[in-house]
Design a protein around this motif. Structure first.
Motif, PDB file in Angstrom:
ATOM      1  N   LEU A  26     -16.438 -23.214   0.823  1.00 50.91           N
ATOM      2  CA  LEU A  26     -16.611 -24.193  -0.249  1.00 50.91           C
ATOM      3  C   LEU A  26     -15.745 -25.419   0.000  1.00 50.91           C
ATOM      4  CD1 LEU A  26     -16.307 -21.743  -3.281  1.00 50.91           C
ATOM      5  CD2 LEU A  26     -18.422 -22.566  -2.224  1.00 50.91           C
ATOM      6  N   GLU A  27     -16.149 -26.532  -0.583  1.00 54.27           N
ATOM      7  CA  GLU A  27     -15.323 -27.731  -0.536  1.00 54.27           C
ATOM      8  C   GLU A  27     -14.188 -27.606  -1.551  1.00 54.27           C
ATOM      9  OE1 GLU A  27     -17.799 -31.054  -1.310  1.00 54.27           O
ATOM     10  OE2 GLU A  27     -19.002 -30.822   0.529  1.00 54.27           O
ATOM     11  N   ALA A  28     -13.116 -28.351  -1.320  1.00 51.47           N
ATOM     12  CA  ALA A  28     -12.021 -28.373  -2.287  1.00 51.47           C
ATOM     13  C   ALA A  28     -12.536 -28.872  -3.628  1.00 51.47           C
ATOM     14  CB  ALA A  28     -10.897 -29.262  -1.777  1.00 51.47           C
ATOM     15  N   GLY A  29     -11.972 -28.333  -4.713  1.00 45.54           N
ATOM     16  CA  GLY A  29     -12.395 -28.748  -6.038  1.00 45.54           C
ATOM     17  C   GLY A  29     -12.256 -27.626  -7.039  1.00 45.54           C
ATOM     18  N   THR A  30     -12.850 -27.811  -8.220  1.00 47.53           N
ATOM     19  CA  THR A  30     -12.802 -26.785  -9.253  1.00 47.53           C
ATOM     20  C   THR A  30     -14.204 -26.241  -9.507  1.00 47.53           C
ATOM     21  OG1 THR A  30     -13.029 -28.444 -11.001  1.00 47.53           O
ATOM     22  CG2 THR A  30     -10.790 -27.790 -10.377  1.00 47.53           C
ATOM     23  N   TYR A  31     -14.274 -24.943  -9.794  1.00 47.31           N
ATOM     24  CA  TYR A  31     -15.543 -24.256  -9.973  1.00 47.31           C
ATOM     25  C   TYR A  31     -15.440 -23.283 -11.143  1.00 47.31           C
ATOM     26  CZ  TYR A  31     -16.374 -25.697  -5.090  1.00 47.31           C
ATOM     27  OH  TYR A  31     -16.523 -26.412  -3.920  1.00 47.31           O
ATOM     28  N   LEU A  32     -16.568 -23.034 -11.782  1.00 50.06           N
ATOM     29  CA  LEU A  32     -16.649 -21.929 -12.732  1.00 50.06           C
ATOM     30  C   LEU A  32     -16.688 -20.635 -11.936  1.00 50.06           C
ATOM     31  CD1 LEU A  32     -17.104 -20.901 -15.698  1.00 50.06           C
ATOM     32  CD2 LEU A  32     -19.553 -20.913 -15.135  1.00 50.06           C
ATOM     33  N   ALA A  33     -15.900 -19.655 -12.350  1.00 45.85           N
ATOM     34  CA  ALA A  33     -15.861 -18.376 -11.643  1.00 45.85           C
ATOM     35  C   ALA A  33     -15.756 -17.232 -12.632  1.00 45.85           C
ATOM     36  CB  ALA A  33     -14.689 -18.342 -10.666  1.00 45.85           C
ATOM     37  N   LEU A  34     -16.148 -16.064 -12.169  1.00 48.03           N
ATOM     38  CA  LEU A  34     -16.046 -14.818 -12.938  1.00 48.03           C
ATOM     39  C   LEU A  34     -15.156 -13.862 -12.172  1.00 48.03           C
ATOM     40  CD1 LEU A  34     -17.117 -12.907 -15.254  1.00 48.03           C
ATOM     41  CD2 LEU A  34     -18.871 -12.181 -13.607  1.00 48.03           C
ATOM     42  N   LEU A  35     -14.147 -13.315 -12.856  1.00 42.64           N
ATOM     43  CA  LEU A  35     -13.238 -12.348 -12.248  1.00 42.64           C
ATOM     44  C   LEU A  35     -13.326 -11.051 -13.039  1.00 42.64           C
ATOM     45  CD1 LEU A  35     -10.967 -11.891 -10.101  1.00 42.64           C
ATOM     46  CD2 LEU A  35      -9.329 -12.544 -11.882  1.00 42.64           C
ATOM     47  N   SER A  36     -13.450  -9.925 -12.342  1.00 46.96           N
ATOM     48  CA  SER A  36     -13.519  -8.635 -13.029  1.00 46.96           C
ATOM     49  C   SER A  36     -12.597  -7.616 -12.378  1.00 46.96           C
ATOM     50  CB  SER A  36     -14.958  -8.106 -13.052  1.00 46.96           C
ATOM     51  OG  SER A  36     -15.463  -7.923 -11.747  1.00 46.96           O
ATOM     52  N   HIS A  37     -12.158  -6.689 -13.211  1.00 42.39           N
ATOM     53  CA  HIS A  37     -11.290  -5.586 -12.787  1.00 42.39           C
ATOM     54  C   HIS A  37     -11.900  -4.315 -13.367  1.00 42.39           C
ATOM     55  CE1 HIS A  37      -7.161  -3.382 -13.205  1.00 42.39           C
ATOM     56  NE2 HIS A  37      -7.736  -3.093 -12.047  1.00 42.39           N
ATOM     57  N   SER A  38     -12.320  -3.405 -12.510  1.00 42.03           N
ATOM     58  CA  SER A  38     -12.968  -2.182 -12.980  1.00 42.03           C
ATOM     59  C   SER A  38     -12.811  -1.099 -11.930  1.00 42.03           C
ATOM     60  CB  SER A  38     -14.456  -2.454 -13.269  1.00 42.03           C
ATOM     61  OG  SER A  38     -15.037  -1.363 -13.963  1.00 42.03           O
ATOM     62  N   GLY A  39     -13.191   0.135 -12.297  1.00 34.25           N
ATOM     63  CA  GLY A  39     -13.023   1.256 -11.387  1.00 34.25           C
ATOM     64  C   GLY A  39     -14.229   2.175 -11.355  1.00 34.25           C
ATOM     65  N   SER A  40     -13.967   3.464 -11.157  1.00 30.81           N
ATOM     66  CA  SER A  40     -15.049   4.431 -10.947  1.00 30.81           C
ATOM     67  C   SER A  40     -15.369   5.239 -12.200  1.00 30.81           C
ATOM     68  CB  SER A  40     -14.705   5.367  -9.787  1.00 30.81           C
ATOM     69  OG  SER A  40     -13.433   5.963  -9.962  1.00 30.81           O
ATOM     70  N   ARG A  41     -14.845   4.780 -13.353  1.00 27.36           N
ATOM     71  CA  ARG A  41     -15.228   5.341 -14.642  1.00 27.36           C
ATOM     72  C   ARG A  41     -14.945   6.845 -14.747  1.00 27.36           C
ATOM     73  NH1 ARG A  41     -15.344   3.827 -18.286  1.00 27.36           N
ATOM     74  NH2 ARG A  41     -17.267   3.501 -19.412  1.00 27.36           N
ATOM     75  N   GLY A  42     -15.706   7.541 -15.587  1.00 25.31           N
ATOM     76  CA  GLY A  42     -15.465   8.969 -15.801  1.00 25.31           C
ATOM     77  C   GLY A  42     -15.707   9.801 -14.570  1.00 25.31           C
ATOM     78  N   PHE A  43     -16.641   9.376 -13.735  1.00 24.31           N
ATOM     79  CA  PHE A  43     -16.919  10.078 -12.486  1.00 24.31           C
ATOM     80  C   PHE A  43     -15.666  10.171 -11.624  1.00 24.31           C
ATOM     81  CE2 PHE A  43     -18.250   8.730  -8.031  1.00 24.31           C
ATOM     82  CZ  PHE A  43     -18.230  10.025  -7.521  1.00 24.31           C
ATOM     83  N   GLY A  44     -15.034   9.037 -11.363  1.00 23.77           N
ATOM     84  CA  GLY A  44     -13.842   9.039 -10.521  1.00 23.77           C
ATOM     85  C   GLY A  44     -12.690   9.801 -11.138  1.00 23.77           C
ATOM     86  N   ALA A  45     -12.539   9.693 -12.456  1.00 21.02           N
ATOM     87  CA  ALA A  45     -11.451  10.399 -13.132  1.00 21.02           C
ATOM     88  C   ALA A  45     -11.604  11.911 -12.996  1.00 21.02           C
ATOM     89  CB  ALA A  45     -11.407  10.006 -14.604  1.00 21.02           C
ATOM     90  N   GLN A  46     -12.842  12.413 -13.088  1.00 21.17           N
ATOM     91  CA  GLN A  46     -13.040  13.856 -12.973  1.00 21.17           C
ATOM     92  C   GLN A  46     -12.870  14.338 -11.534  1.00 21.17           C
ATOM     93  OE1 GLN A  46     -16.470  14.136 -16.323  1.00 21.17           O
ATOM     94  NE2 GLN A  46     -15.851  16.072 -15.427  1.00 21.17           N
ATOM     95  N   VAL A  47     -13.249  13.518 -10.574  1.00 16.20           N
ATOM     96  CA  VAL A  47     -12.977  13.844  -9.167  1.00 16.20           C
ATOM     97  C   VAL A  47     -11.468  13.933  -8.947  1.00 16.20           C
ATOM     98  CG1 VAL A  47     -13.068  12.948  -6.803  1.00 16.20           C
ATOM     99  CG2 VAL A  47     -15.126  12.927  -8.223  1.00 16.20           C
ATOM    100  N   ALA A  48     -10.739  12.951  -9.466  1.00 22.86           N
ATOM    101  CA  ALA A  48      -9.284  12.941  -9.307  1.00 22.86           C
ATOM    102  C   ALA A  48      -8.651  14.177  -9.934  1.00 22.86           C
ATOM    103  CB  ALA A  48      -8.697  11.676  -9.928  1.00 22.86           C
ATOM    104  N   GLY A  49      -9.068  14.521 -11.152  1.00 19.63           N
ATOM    105  CA  GLY A  49      -8.505  15.684 -11.827  1.00 19.63           C
ATOM    106  C   GLY A  49      -8.798  16.979 -11.098  1.00 19.63           C
ATOM    107  N   HIS A  50     -10.016  17.124 -10.616  1.00 18.68           N
ATOM    108  CA  HIS A  50     -10.403  18.349  -9.909  1.00 18.68           C
ATOM    109  C   HIS A  50      -9.572  18.550  -8.651  1.00 18.68           C
ATOM    110  CE1 HIS A  50     -12.998  21.437  -8.119  1.00 18.68           C
ATOM    111  NE2 HIS A  50     -12.945  20.731  -7.001  1.00 18.68           N
ATOM    112  N   PHE A  51      -9.472  17.525  -7.825  1.00 17.54           N
ATOM    113  CA  PHE A  51      -8.805  17.696  -6.541  1.00 17.54           C
ATOM    114  C   PHE A  51      -7.282  17.675  -6.669  1.00 17.54           C
ATOM    115  CE2 PHE A  51     -13.048  16.638  -4.971  1.00 17.54           C
ATOM    116  CZ  PHE A  51     -13.173  17.565  -3.951  1.00 17.54           C
ATOM    117  N   THR A  52      -6.757  17.011  -7.696  1.00 14.42           N
ATOM    118  CA  THR A  52      -5.313  17.094  -7.931  1.00 14.42           C
ATOM    119  C   THR A  52      -4.927  18.523  -8.296  1.00 14.42           C
ATOM    120  OG1 THR A  52      -5.098  14.787  -8.618  1.00 14.42           O
ATOM    121  CG2 THR A  52      -3.418  16.313  -9.402  1.00 14.42           C
TER     122      THR A  52
END
Length: 467
Positions: free
Chosen positions: A240-266
């Protein structure tokens, strides 16, 4: 000589076949059964003595591997002192996080580590901890939210062209937040990750597939967010060229699926290490030579891909709603384990709340709901295991923030910076976090700043005490 004779000696699994093959060869050479059984007992007692060659070499190698695996499962003593490790921003890091990292560096499977300036206390490995292990993976070294990650999309729109009310409407309509939140069947979106054969490889994954399908494209609670803001590029980059732009930033994970995988293997890892020092209980590991370790590795990587798919769907929906194509995007996971060359050896590098920062690699380091985030490019610092912070890092725990922060002051902070908040608990207030400028200053040898993102309209799940 038959399998019953071998089994009576206590041989297990693959070793039974190898022992029988060796015994048959010895019988063929005219050796008496009693003598062969004595030889097999001797190999059992000291496999290392038979590794150099001969009819028992392959059996000896298998026995040695089994003994090593059994030792790891039973737990071995921690090192008397932690291995040395690099610390960035020591003045910003609470003693509890240092203590947790010290325990991790005493594990017998640990080979190297680093602590980032956003570090704070977590479960097992501290948030902001980076840990390299030898052929072993630690579920709590990855974290409960497996694959937790960031994504930035840059749009061909001036930042001021999207008005606050329209941004609010789009976020409310096209994002979902909260523990257990899922889509109705008629609303669900499809993604290639849901059709991977991996779901059929383990009963656990097959059981969790429907949950994953219902929640894909949504976000959890806590510090997960989606926000419109202004991206500022001071020089041409990201295509991109220098300048200002509209952008979207998100922070998310693997939801309940990942949490249950983590709990099982821990839980599985803890059961395999019943004698592990209590201080390291949450750092129980799984050998990658074992079926359990391979199963976790497979499930972990699927959860990582699923987490990135959540971002992809969120960003695609909002881009369609805006009626534009994405000009540029950046994404990275910061709760995962990777196979990585460290000092000429392939190790398993756990990043629990740490951004991969290999030389030239792009990443995202957010601040808070009302402070800037940054696009960064890694410098590949070897002592940091090519890592950087994953955010500003908490300076107040959730309970402390809820008990000490004043809603009026938090609201004033948001107003002063021109930030509109949808949802968001006081435990996620900007004052609960370290100053992102301080954190970046402590790691300027780890990353270079490429662009700055300033939040304008932020959506999060509602907390126990909303702002």
């Amino acid at each position: 000589m038959n399998g019953k004779h071998i089994t009576k000696l206590g041989f297990e699994r693959k070793a039974i076949g190898l022992a029988l093959a060796a015994a048959t060869a010895r019988e063929g050479a005219g050796v008496e059964r009693g003598e062969i059984l004595d030889e097999l007992r001797a190999v059992q007692k000291n496999p290392a003595a038979y590794l150099a060659g001969g009819v028992y070499a392959e059996l000896a190698a298998e026995l040695g591997a089994q003994n090593a695996l059994n030792d790891s499962r039973q737990g071995v003593a921690l090192r008397p002192a932690p291995l040395p490790y690099g610390v960035w921003g020591a003045d910003l890091i609470e003693p509890g996080a240092r203590a947790q990292m010290d325990v991790a560096m005493r594990l017998p499977v640990t080979r190297a580590g680093a602590l980032m300036p956003d570090a704070h206390v977590g479960y097992g490995l501290p948030i902001g901890g980076v840990l390299a292990t030898d052929n072993a993976v630690i579920p709590y070294g990855v974290g409960v939210d497996i694959g937790c990650s960031m994504r930035l999309s840059v749009f061909p729109v001036r930042p001021d062209a999207l008005k606050v009310e329209e941004a609010r409407r789009l976020l409310l309509r096209h994002t979902r937040f909260g523990a257990g939140v899922a889509f109705e069947k008629r609303e669900r979106e499809d993604h290639a990750v849901l059709h991977e054969a991996t779901w059929d490889s383990q009963p656990l994954l097959g059981h969790l597939r429907d949950k994953a399908a219902a929640q894909i494209g949504s976000s959890g609670s806590g510090n997960h967010f989606a926000e419109f803001g202004t991206l500022t590029l001071s020089s041409a980059d990201l295509g991109l060229e220098a300048g200002t732009y509209l952008a979207l930033l998100s922070h998310s994970g693997s939801r309940g699926f990942g949490a249950q995988v983590a709990g099982h293997f821990t839980g599985l890892a803890e059961r395999l290490h019943p004698n592990l020092d209590p201080a390291a209980k949450k750092l129980a590991w799984l050998s990658l030579d074992a079926e359990e370790g391979q199963a976790y590795w497979q499930a972990m990587n699927l959860a990582g891909r699923y987490a990135l798919a959540n971002h992809e769907l969120i960003h695609a929906r909002l881009a369609r709603a805006l009626g534009v194509n994405v000009l540029a995007s950046v994404h990275n996971s910061h709760n995962l384990a990777w196979k990585q060359q460290v000092g000429g050896q392939q190790l398993i590098v756990h990043r629990k709340g740490a951004t991969p920062a290999a030389r030239g690699q792009l990443g995202l380091i957010p601040g808070s709901m009302a402070d800037p985030g940054f696009v960064v490019r890694g410098r590949g610092h070897a002592d940091a295991l090519a890592s950087a912070s994953h955010g500003a890092g908490r300076q107040l725990g959730r309970k402390a923030a809820a008990n000490t922060l004043v809603k009026k002051e938090v609201t004033a902070y948001l107003k002063q910076r021109g930030v509109t908040l949808i949802g968001g608990g006081i435990d996620e207030a900007p004052q609960a976090y370290k100053r992102i400028g301080d954190v970046l200053e402590r790691q300027n040898d780890l990353v270079d700043v490429v662009a700055q993102f300033m939040p304008r309209v932020v959506r999060m799940d509602s907390g126990s005490q909303d702002i």
